[in-house]
Design a protein around this motif. Structure first.
Motif, mmCIF file in Angstrom:
data_model
loop_
_atom_site.group_PDB
_atom_site.id
_atom_site.type_symbol
_atom_site.label_atom_id
_atom_site.label_comp_id
_atom_site.label_asym_id
_atom_site.label_seq_id
_atom_site.Cartn_x
_atom_site.Cartn_y
_atom_site.Cartn_z
ATOM 1 N N THR A 1 0.850 -1.190 0.000
ATOM 2 C CA THR A 1 0.000 0.000 0.000
ATOM 3 C C THR A 1 0.885 1.239 0.000
ATOM 4 O O THR A 1 1.683 1.443 0.923
ATOM 5 C CB THR A 1 -0.908 0.026 1.249
ATOM 6 N N PHE A 2 0.747 2.042 -1.028
ATOM 7 C CA PHE A 2 1.552 3.252 -1.107
ATOM 8 C C PHE A 2 0.987 4.327 -0.190
ATOM 9 O O PHE A 2 -0.175 4.278 0.215
ATOM 10 C CB PHE A 2 1.605 3.761 -2.556
ATOM 11 N N PRO B 1 9.809 9.677 4.660
ATOM 12 C CA PRO B 1 10.373 8.439 4.103
ATOM 13 C C PRO B 1 9.284 7.442 3.708
ATOM 14 O O PRO B 1 9.369 6.257 4.017
ATOM 15 C CB PRO B 1 11.238 7.926 5.252
ATOM 16 N N VAL B 2 8.263 7.941 3.010
ATOM 17 C CA VAL B 2 7.130 7.094 2.621
ATOM 18 C C VAL B 2 6.957 7.173 1.108
ATOM 19 O O VAL B 2 6.856 8.269 0.546
ATOM 20 C CB VAL B 2 5.826 7.550 3.314
ATOM 21 N N PHE B 3 6.910 6.020 0.475
ATOM 22 C CA PHE B 3 6.774 5.949 -0.983
ATOM 23 C C PHE B 3 5.312 6.189 -1.351
ATOM 24 O O PHE B 3 4.434 5.399 -1.002
ATOM 25 C CB PHE B 3 7.231 4.569 -1.446
ATOM 26 N N LEU C 1 8.308 -4.324 -7.552
ATOM 27 C CA LEU C 1 8.784 -4.400 -6.169
ATOM 28 C C LEU C 1 8.761 -5.837 -5.653
ATOM 29 O O LEU C 1 9.649 -6.257 -4.914
ATOM 30 C CB LEU C 1 7.933 -3.498 -5.269
ATOM 31 N N ILE D 1 15.655 1.684 -6.719
ATOM 32 C CA ILE D 1 14.706 2.616 -7.317
ATOM 33 C C ILE D 1 14.819 3.939 -6.565
ATOM 34 O O ILE D 1 14.890 3.949 -5.343
ATOM 35 C CB ILE D 1 13.257 2.084 -7.233
ATOM 36 N N VAL E 1 14.282 3.541 -2.798
ATOM 37 C CA VAL E 1 13.657 2.280 -2.412
ATOM 38 C C VAL E 1 14.699 1.207 -2.692
ATOM 39 O O VAL E 1 15.017 0.947 -3.849
ATOM 40 C CB VAL E 1 12.424 1.963 -3.296
ATOM 41 N N PRO F 1 8.781 -2.230 0.954
ATOM 42 C CA PRO F 1 9.081 -1.463 -0.258
ATOM 43 C C PRO F 1 8.420 -0.087 -0.281
ATOM 44 O O PRO F 1 8.664 0.679 -1.204
ATOM 45 C CB PRO F 1 8.542 -2.354 -1.376
ATOM 46 N N THR F 2 7.607 0.210 0.718
ATOM 47 C CA THR F 2 7.015 1.544 0.722
ATOM 48 C C THR F 2 7.778 2.490 1.656
ATOM 49 O O THR F 2 7.388 3.638 1.827
ATOM 50 C CB THR F 2 5.527 1.503 1.124
ATOM 51 N N ALA F 3 8.860 1.976 2.247
ATOM 52 C CA ALA F 3 9.715 2.842 3.061
ATOM 53 C C ALA F 3 10.841 3.381 2.192
ATOM 54 O O ALA F 3 11.443 2.650 1.415
ATOM 55 C CB ALA F 3 10.287 2.059 4.236
ATOM 56 N N LEU F 4 11.127 4.656 2.317
ATOM 57 C CA LEU F 4 12.193 5.282 1.543
ATOM 58 C C LEU F 4 13.348 5.646 2.466
ATOM 59 O O LEU F 4 13.133 6.037 3.614
ATOM 60 C CB LEU F 4 11.689 6.572 0.887
#
Lengths: 152, 152
Positions: A7-8, A21-23, A60, A91, B124, B132-135
């Motif tokens: 979940t983005f 820091p959240v995509f 991902l 990425i 990422v 994978p949603t943490a940057l």
């Protein structure tokens, strides 16, 4: 689908989008985000394609580049036909998270359907002061025969 | 306008588009082509923006990157406000000529309006196998104070 688990983040706070820091990728009116594949080792650009939400999640999950083909209007697992998969190393996303850089390890002979390592094989050399509509070839040597690989 | 003198090639022959030394960029339904600015020396990506036909011609004439701002709906000579102009060293186009890579010498402290050298300052890291949603921040140190430069 497995990728329902990813979940983005929300995109309602501009400052948070830039500094958290959240995509939270932005998909445009057509549901797409541009993704530039770069060679992780040489740092040379290989191709620019687009991902939709499903293909980004698949990327991902798989750790291999999965795009959305605008011409075929379908999910496009790069290398599924040619064997030239792109193993994703990293990425990066930009300040407003509406573009992606995908550093990859390009398997097989190349990224381009014309039989070249990179799609960006032609150059406008602005500094030369020559006709800016003339292109020179930068990396014109074919690394594979597209007819043999794609059967067309 | 001076840039009326630049005439791009025709786009009616797919093979010619791919193999001829003629610059025939494709502008999409909104009249735009994506342009990725890269640092000519470090080969690091700086930003992804868009050009329309007029801004691409201005880029070729000036030798400095000129984009089209989608949010402001106007020609955007990068650095006109901040002094952070991008001197164009080389432009590459891809096989079907619907994307541009622009290698630049970034003047001033950085390309990003957040005060960083590059807009692509978050990562990422797919290989880590973490969420994978943490940057994570790649290049988070600000190189300039945006409030001082842009006055906002």
């Amino acid at each position: 689908m497995e990728n329902a688990a990813i979940t983005f983040g929300a995109r309602d706070d501009k400052k948070a989008l830039e500094e958290n820091p959240v995509f939270a990728p932005k998909f445009d009116a057509n549901g797409l985000i541009p993704a530039v594949a770069m060679d992780a080792e040489s740092k040379e650009p290989l191709m620019l394609a687009y991902m939709n939400e499903e293909s980004l999640k698949k990327t991902l999950e798989l750790g291999e580049a999965v795009y959305y083909s605008r011409s075929r209007q379908e999910i496009w697992h790069k290398g599924a036909t040619s064997g030239h998969v792109q193993k994703v190393k990293e990425i990066r996303t930009d300040c407003d998270q509406d573009a992606l850089i995908v550093y990859v390890e390009q398997h097989g002979a190349g990224a381009c359907h014309t039989g070249r390592n990179s799609c960006f094989y032609r150059v406008v050399d602005v500094e030369k002061g020559t006709d800016p509509t003339a292109l020179s070839f930068n990396d014109a040597d074919r690394t594979f025969d597209p007819a043999a690989v794609y059967g067309k």
